[in-house]
Design an enzyme around this catalytic site. Structure first.
Site, PDB file in Angstrom:
ATOM      1  N   SER A 246      31.146 -19.058 -67.375  1.00 41.76           N
ATOM      2  CA  SER A 246      30.548 -20.204 -67.803  1.00 41.76           C
ATOM      3  C   SER A 246      29.133 -20.463 -67.300  1.00 41.76           C
ATOM      4  O   SER A 246      28.467 -21.574 -67.563  1.00 41.76           O
ATOM      5  CB  SER A 246      31.596 -21.497 -67.721  1.00 41.76           C
ATOM      6  OG  SER A 246      32.540 -21.652 -68.628  1.00 41.76           O
TER       7      SER A 246
ATOM      8  N   SER B  38      35.170 -28.523 -72.844  1.00 35.71           N
ATOM      9  CA  SER B  38      35.477 -27.778 -74.045  1.00 35.71           C
ATOM     10  C   SER B  38      34.595 -26.572 -74.458  1.00 35.71           C
ATOM     11  O   SER B  38      33.515 -26.932 -74.722  1.00 35.71           O
ATOM     12  CB  SER B  38      35.676 -28.584 -75.370  1.00 35.71           C
ATOM     13  OG  SER B  38      35.903 -27.704 -76.404  1.00 35.71           O
TER      14      SER B  38
END
Length: 349
Positions: free
Chosen positions: A69, A169
């Site tokens: 991420s 998310s």
């Protein structure tokens, strides 16, 4: 936007500083770990553990790894550059860019995608995970963003009012990747390459597309299987897409965050927006997170989980002190606390 290159002398920290850092890295709970610590112009690089189970081969200090991420910070930076160029607005609706794709898309903004306040269901939660046999069978499958988004949106939102809550998310960044392509005519990977990787000289950083390999020196990564550890170094990174598919090095991540926090990639107003939490008291802005170290010094950056690799990259606000750590975790052991201790050590010396 013209990108100014960030330069730093690559010289070793004093032996008195290097030895404690190596000891601290040795304390990280992992199969292998690699780190780069910067303090002004001084640089310390080290590794610990082994590059491959069953061998004594050391983790390559300049090795590459999946950054998970932390990819989101690169993607967000591209979006904010497009905002600076007046090609996208943070208050644009998802419906404006992707008509008919997202239920209630007229009430969800680009800003809310970036700061995880959209309420959209996380596609990751629709996937099988270890030790499911289906998970291992999907190792080399190629995913498209459209099918992942469709899987996610088959589920109701986790809250009803966009912007009212924070809920992380990965679906948000799959949508952002699609918006970048609509706005530019190029994929998010092409935009990251031409706007960030090439101008900053991030020679160890790639967006692998469908390639299952990590090119160049790298440690092997593992996931649990049948009570042991399965080598999961090779896998199809389209599983992550714009939410986390990049490969990089400790040197490149420190260089990127030094450029970002140093104001070389974004106008001041947009860098400030990046550091503004999506909800009151939060610690995640527009693709950027932060926390306070043990010595109360705030650091900015991101961390990423790419199944067999976990990466952490944080810098002081002035980017004078930086630390990037990548580990190949011995799952199910969680390395977060031991990495946090190393980050504290590197920043608080």
């Amino acid at each position: 936007m013209l990108v100014a290159l960030v330069t730093a002398a690559v010289v070793g920290l004093t032996p008195g500083a290097a030895s404690p850092l190596q000891k601290g890295l040795d304390g990280v709970v992992a199969i292998g770990a690699v780190a780069e610590v910067r303090d002004g112009g001084a640089v310390w690089r080290g590794s610990s553990g082994v590059a491959e189970l069953g061998s004594s081969r050391k983790v390559p200090v300049a090795g590459r790894f999946r950054i998970g991420s932390i990819t989101k910070t690169f993607v967000a930076t591209v979006v904010l550059q497009l905002v600076a160029e007046k090609r996208i607005r943070l208050e644009d609706s998802v419906e404006r860019w992707l008509p008919g794709v997202v239920p209630n898309g007229a009430n969800i903004t680009v800003r809310q995608l970036l700061n995880h306040t959209s309420g959209l269901y996380d596609f990751k939660d629709t996937l099988p995970m270890p030790p499911s046999a289906e998970f291992y069978a999907l190792r080399y499958r190629t995913w498209t963003a459209a099918e992942q988004i469709e899987r996610a949106l088959a589920n109701p939102p986790v809250f009803d009012t966009p912007g009212s809550q924070y809920d992380y998310s990965n679906t948000n960044y799959l949508l952002i990747g699609e918006i970048i392509e609509k706005a530019t005519g190029r994929t998010y990977a092409e935009e990251i390459e031409r706007r960030l990787i090439r101008p900053l000289g991030l020679h160890g950083t790639t967006l692998p597309g469908t390639s299952t390999y990590i090119k160049g020196p790298h440690p092997h990564g593992y996931i649990p299987k049948d009570g042991g550890q399965l080598d999961f170094t090779e896998m199809n990174p389209t599983l992550f897409g714009a939410s986390g598919d990049m490969i990089s090095t400790t040197r490149d991540l420190n260089r990127f965050f030094a450029a970002l926090l140093g104001g070389h990639l974004l106008p001041a107003r947009l860098l400030d927006a990046m550091k503004t939490p999506g909800t009151s008291g939060g610690s995640y802005g527009l693709g950027l997170s932060w926390h306070d170290t043990a010595c109360k010094v705030r650091v900015y950056g991101n961390d990423g989980d790419a199944l067999a690799y976990q990466a952490y990259s944080f810098s002081t606000e002035d980017a004078r002190r930086q630390v990037t750590v990548a580990v190949t975790p011995h799952l199910p052991d969680n390395p977060d606390k031991s990495v946090d201790a190393f980050v504290d050590q590197a920043i608080c010396r």
